[in-house]
Design a protein around this motif. Structure first.
Motif, PDB file in Angstrom:
ATOM      1  N   ALA A 275      19.900 -42.827 -10.673  1.00  0.00           N
ATOM      2  CA  ALA A 275      20.048 -43.890  -9.673  1.00  0.00           C
ATOM      3  C   ALA A 275      20.517 -45.149 -10.389  1.00  0.00           C
ATOM      4  O   ALA A 275      20.257 -45.340 -11.590  1.00  0.00           O
ATOM      5  CB  ALA A 275      18.743 -44.166  -8.936  1.00  0.00           C
ATOM      6  N   LEU A 333      14.042 -41.670  -3.771  1.00  0.00           N
ATOM      7  CA  LEU A 333      15.195 -40.941  -4.306  1.00  0.00           C
ATOM      8  C   LEU A 333      14.742 -39.807  -5.227  1.00  0.00           C
ATOM      9  O   LEU A 333      15.392 -38.763  -5.305  1.00  0.00           O
ATOM     10  CB  LEU A 333      16.114 -41.896  -5.072  1.00  0.00           C
ATOM     11  CG  LEU A 333      16.934 -42.869  -4.228  1.00  0.00           C
ATOM     12  CD1 LEU A 333      17.651 -43.872  -5.137  1.00  0.00           C
ATOM     13  CD2 LEU A 333      17.954 -42.131  -3.366  1.00  0.00           C
ATOM     14  N   ARG A 340      18.144 -38.170  -0.860  1.00  0.00           N
ATOM     15  CA  ARG A 340      19.015 -38.433  -2.015  1.00  0.00           C
ATOM     16  C   ARG A 340      20.428 -37.917  -1.742  1.00  0.00           C
ATOM     17  O   ARG A 340      21.420 -38.604  -2.010  1.00  0.00           O
ATOM     18  CB  ARG A 340      18.421 -37.757  -3.253  1.00  0.00           C
ATOM     19  CG  ARG A 340      19.289 -37.889  -4.496  1.00  0.00           C
ATOM     20  CD  ARG A 340      18.678 -37.148  -5.683  1.00  0.00           C
ATOM     21  NE  ARG A 340      19.572 -37.247  -6.812  1.00  0.00           N
ATOM     22  CZ  ARG A 340      19.657 -38.292  -7.607  1.00  0.00           C
ATOM     23  NH1 ARG A 340      18.874 -39.339  -7.401  1.00  0.00           N
ATOM     24  NH2 ARG A 340      20.503 -38.312  -8.603  1.00  0.00           N
TER      25      ARG A 340
END
Length: 371
Positions: A275, A333, A340
């Motif tokens: 991320a 996430l 996601r």
């Protein structure tokens, strides 16, 4: 027309946001426009990232300091080539010059109250220079360009400008930012782990490095298997000072601090990240979040300033002053596979709304309107 473009910093090796905006836009103008003649005024530097062509000439000016370069050398050189128009790309311009002027005013952060003291002397002096120069330059601008509608409205309201004199032209991103395979060879230069989180942090208060690290510390405490955080553009000394400030000295073992990451490696670094954190307090556009989206990397971004305009309604946005919200977004996430996947798909589509070609076409139309 003979169009002069100020791009003083594009040949320096450690380029940042405004440098890339100027460079990418000039490259597209060079490709699209064979009618006008361009003179690109640059400072000396080792990264010769732009080549001349029949109607594009590179003029290198050497000076002891940036103020002397811009206020003394640049207007004289522009007058020598007989330019019909001067476009200054980085917030400031010569105060005393007679060539019709277009100014890209990326933001007016330098006129706003700072959320914290900036420990960087270089950035503080730059802020002072802009505060002195910009109010004196604006009255003689034929057009003022900024990079988002948010910033356009803010500048117009704060400075009392005629709406006809200022226009928003969105930035783009380079198409080399796309999903890639086998990125480990590049990412291993910066950290040994194959899975990590990524944050572009520095000491500028607007980048919210202390707040982001507070959120990351909360994530580390709550995650079953926390990932390390790769932090670009932050020195060991600054990191230690921030960790002491936020009361998280033990967080250092989870941070990877490679310093400046060259732009050529960033596509692989985005791709390798689980991320990307773009949790700024204040941005006028936000190219890094587009680069990450285009790379197929989910982004945790802020709900402030121009960031939602660029990220769009489907982005994963948080209050950047809330460590809990930053941690919640990272944990979601990490644990929600479907969410996601949705964020990755959304980012890939959202990035397609922006390109440097579109930026250059709008800028070229503006030039032509000033004939």
């Amino acid at each position: 027309m003979k169009i002069a473009i100020e791009a003083q910093r594009i040949f320096r090796p450690n380029k940042h946001g405004m440098d890339f905006v100027a460079l990418e836009t000039i490259r597209q103008l060079q490709r699209l426009d064979t009618e006008n003649e361009y003179f690109i005024f640059v400072g000396d530097g080792p990264d010769r990232c732009l080549e001349e062509s029949p109607n594009l000439h590179i003029v290198t000016l050497r000076c002891l300091s940036y103020p002397l370069w811009e206020q003394w050398a640049l207007p004289r050189a522009v007058r020598r080539v007989g330019a019909d128009l001067l476009h200054c790309t980085s917030n400031t311009a010569p105060v005393c010059a007679h060539t019709p002027l277009v100014l890209t005013l990326h933001d007016i952060i330098f006129l706003e109250k700072q959320t914290a003291r900036n420990p960087s002397l270089y950035q503080s002096l730059g802020r002072l220079y802009r505060r002195l120069v910009v109010p004196r330059v604006l009255p003689r601008c034929r057009r003022i360009v900024t990079v988002s509608q948010f910033e356009c409205d803010r500048i117009r309201t704060a400075l009392g400008l005629d709406p006809a004199r200022i226009v928003a032209i969105h930035n783009g991103y380079n198409p080399r930012f796309r999903p890639l395979e086998n990125c480990a060879e590049v990412t291993r230069k910066y950290l040994p782990e194959e899975r990590y989180l990524f944050f572009l942090g520095n000491t500028d208060p607007k980048k919210n490095t202390p707040g982001t690290l507070r959120g990351y510390a909360d994530y580390v405490r709550r995650s079953a298997a926390p990932l390390p955080l790769l932090v670009a553009d932050l020195t060991e000394q600054d990191t230690q000072a921030i960790l002491r400030q936020i009361g998280e000295p033990n967080l250092r073992e989870m941070l990877r601090l490679p310093g400046y990451i060259p732009n050529g490696d960033l596509a692989a670094v985005y791709n390798g990240a689980a991320a990307f954190l773009y949790t700024s307090l204040r941005e006028s556009f936000g190219i890094p979040q587009l680069e990450a989206m285009a790379s197929g990397t989910p982004v945790v971004t802020s709900n402030t300033s121009a960031i939602p305009e660029i990220a769009g309604p489907g982005a994963l946005m948080v209050d950047p002053t809330s460590p809990a919200q930053i941690a919640d977004a990272l944990l979601r996430l990490e644990t929600d596979t479907d969410f996601r996947r949705e964020q990755i798909a959304y980012g890939l589509e959202r990035a397609k709304c922006f390109s440097w070609e579109h930026t250059a076409r709008e800028l070229l139309a503006l030039y032509r309107s000033l004939k």
